[in-house]
Design an enzyme around this catalytic site. Structure first.
Site, mmCIF file in Angstrom:
data_model
loop_
_atom_site.group_PDB
_atom_site.id
_atom_site.type_symbol
_atom_site.label_atom_id
_atom_site.label_comp_id
_atom_site.label_asym_id
_atom_site.label_seq_id
_atom_site.Cartn_x
_atom_site.Cartn_y
_atom_site.Cartn_z
ATOM 1 C CB ILE A 183 -0.942 0.004 1.214
ATOM 2 C CG1 ILE A 183 -1.882 -1.200 1.175
ATOM 3 C CG2 ILE A 183 -1.770 1.286 1.251
ATOM 4 C CD1 ILE A 183 -2.694 -1.395 2.437
ATOM 5 C CG ASP A 186 14.301 -0.602 12.782
ATOM 6 O OD1 ASP A 186 13.060 -0.599 12.860
ATOM 7 O OD2 ASP A 186 15.031 -1.404 13.402
ATOM 8 C CB SER A 233 -6.278 2.296 11.452
ATOM 9 O OG SER A 233 -6.645 1.499 12.547
ATOM 10 C CE1 TYR A 288 -1.797 -4.580 12.100
ATOM 11 C CE2 TYR A 288 -3.940 -5.652 12.076
ATOM 12 C CZ TYR A 288 -3.002 -4.823 11.477
ATOM 13 O OH TYR A 288 -3.279 -4.237 10.258
ATOM 14 C CE LYS A 328 -2.162 -1.029 12.110
ATOM 15 N NZ LYS A 328 -1.453 0.039 11.351
ATOM 16 C CB VAL A 372 -4.686 -4.518 0.700
ATOM 17 C CG1 VAL A 372 -3.916 -4.147 -0.562
ATOM 18 C CG2 VAL A 372 -5.732 -3.448 1.020
#
Length: 259
Positions: free
Chosen positions: A17, A62, A141, A157, A161, A190
């Site tokens: 993305i 990083d 997000s 995760y 988020k 995606v």
């Protein structure tokens, strides 16, 4: 309002993305600072941006390292000047696994990339946007925030988020009325390297039902392309909306208010 001549900083720009966003911005006349951990990936994105008629500066970094994040902001100012658009796209889905017995240090490390880096870049760049009277911040997000229990085994995760969205909507209120907008973007499912990694490594770490959902979506070819998702995000950057949670499937200009 045209984006032509603006400057963007896009994290996670090495592939997926992030790369698609940078290329889409280039076609709109936006030059970009491209940030990702892998220099080779950034080189591919930089070539794609040039092929789209744009220009870019690659900054390998990083983003789990606070010192590296600070240097990204300084280098952007030195090499391209004021940044008008910040797209915090970089993120990690790791660690996966049961929360029972999870190393809390490993769990907390997800905050470095998913939350702290995004906030630090915003804190560094938004004051200049406010001073100039125009700016755009978009934090990428995930739909998991709307359904936190839908990805059992990905507690870090889901938590990071959700924190990222809270940070975004709170910051939007701080700068409301200044010409700077701050919004969340949920990109949909995606076809990215992260999705591939989950399919290959998620078995046994995610619940069986969750892992099967990722495998089945890929097999059914229902995943969006990075380019489709990027187009939905970039199309909204000229809007005055702020404090919104944009979903990829929303009609252009409509989202969920954070109020």
């Amino acid at each position: 309002m045209s984006l032509d001549g603006r400057t963007a900083l896009v994290t996670g720009a090495g592939r997926g993305i992030g790369r698609a966003i940078a290329v889409r911005l280039a076609s709109a006349g936006v030059r970009s600072v491209l940030v990702a951990r892998t220099a080779d990936d950034l080189a591919v994105t930089e070539r794609s941006v040039r092929e789209a008629g744009g220009s870019a500066v690659a900054v390998p970094a990083d983003l789990s390292d606070p010192a590296a994040v600070a240097e990204v902001g300084r280098r952007a100012g030195r090499e391209v000047g004021p940044v008008d658009i910040l797209v915090n796209n970089a993120g990690t889905v790791r660690p996966l696994g049961s929360s029972t017995g999870m190393d809390v240090g490993v769990w907390a490390a997800a905050f470095d990339v998913n939350v702290f880096a995004a906030a630090a870049l915003a804190f560094a760049l938004v004051p200049g946007m406010v001073e100039r009277g125009w700016g755009r911040v978009v934090n990428v997000s995930s739909g998991i925030v709307a359904r936190p229990g839908s990805m059992a085994g990905a507690n870090a995760y889901a938590t990071t988020k959700a924190a990222l969205e809270a940070h975004t909507l709170n910051l939007a209120e701080e700068v409301r009325g200044t010409g700077v907008t701050v919004n969340v973007y949920r990109p949909g499912s995606v076809d990215t390297a992260m999705q591939g990694w989950i399919r290959e490594n998620g078995k046994g770490s995610l619940s069986a039902a969750t892992h099967a959902r990722f495998v089945d979506a890929y097999a059914a070819r229902t995943l969006l392309t990075p380019e489709e998702s990027a187009a939905s995000l970039v199309a909204r950057l000229d809007l005055p909306d702020t404090g919104q949670v944009w979903n990829v499937a929303d009609r252009r200009g409509q989202g969920t208010s954070g109020a």
